[in-house]
Design a protein around this motif. Structure first.
Motif, short mmCIF file in Angstrom:
data_model
loop_
_atom_site.label_atom_id
_atom_site.label_comp_id
_atom_site.label_asym_id
_atom_site.label_seq_id
_atom_site.Cartn_x
_atom_site.Cartn_y
_atom_site.Cartn_z
N VAL A 1 0.87 -1.17 0.00
CA VAL A 1 0.00 0.00 0.00
C VAL A 1 0.91 1.22 0.00
CG1 VAL A 1 -1.79 1.26 1.26
CG2 VAL A 1 -1.77 -1.24 1.28
N THR A 2 0.59 2.19 -0.87
CA THR A 2 1.42 3.37 -0.98
C THR A 2 0.57 4.57 -1.37
OG1 THR A 2 3.31 4.36 -2.11
CG2 THR A 2 1.99 2.84 -3.38
N ALA A 3 1.06 5.77 -1.10
CA ALA A 3 0.37 6.99 -1.50
C ALA A 3 0.77 7.41 -2.91
CB ALA A 3 0.68 8.11 -0.50
N SER A 4 1.72 6.72 -3.51
CA SER A 4 2.18 7.03 -4.86
C SER A 4 1.10 6.69 -5.88
CB SER A 4 3.44 6.24 -5.20
OG SER A 4 4.47 6.54 -4.30
N SER B 1 3.31 3.00 -11.02
CA SER B 1 3.82 1.93 -10.18
C SER B 1 4.63 0.93 -11.00
CB SER B 1 2.63 1.20 -9.54
OG SER B 1 3.04 0.00 -8.95
N ASP B 2 5.59 0.29 -10.37
CA ASP B 2 6.33 -0.78 -11.04
C ASP B 2 5.76 -2.15 -10.66
OD1 ASP B 2 7.20 -0.97 -8.43
OD2 ASP B 2 9.32 -1.04 -8.92
#
Length: 92
Positions: free
Chosen positions: A8-11, A16-17
């Motif tokens: 989980v990320t805010a990016s 995303s990769d």
């Protein structure tokens, strides 16, 4: 066999990769409508070309765009984006 990981990320998911990014789409009068479009504006045209409808239990995979995830999987939620439709999409 390596175990998959969930992150989980805010990016932005569009940059995303990740191997796969999962989006949800509802059935619209003009075809599938993504519930979150930012960065994935190209996906509805790909879904239409593949004949996807955004129907409940429908999952459509498309190759990702350069600089983003390798695959974009779109799970249909039907004509309403409610809790029941999202539960069915997650199970698909």
């Amino acid at each position: 066999m390596p175990l998959p990981t969930l992150s989980v990320t805010a990016s932005s998911a569009a940059q995303s990769d990740a191997d796969v990014v999962i989006l949800a789409a509802r059935s619209g009068s003009d075809g599938p409508e993504l519930l979150a479009v930012d960065g994935f504006e190209w996906v509805p045209a790909a879904l239409e070309a593949l004949g996807a409808k955004g129907a409940v239990d429908e999952v459509t995979r498309v190759p990702g765009a350069e600089g983003g995830p390798r695959v974009v999987a779109v799970a249909g939620v039907g004509d309403r984006a409610d809790a029941a439709g999202l539960r069915l999409a997650v199970g698909a």
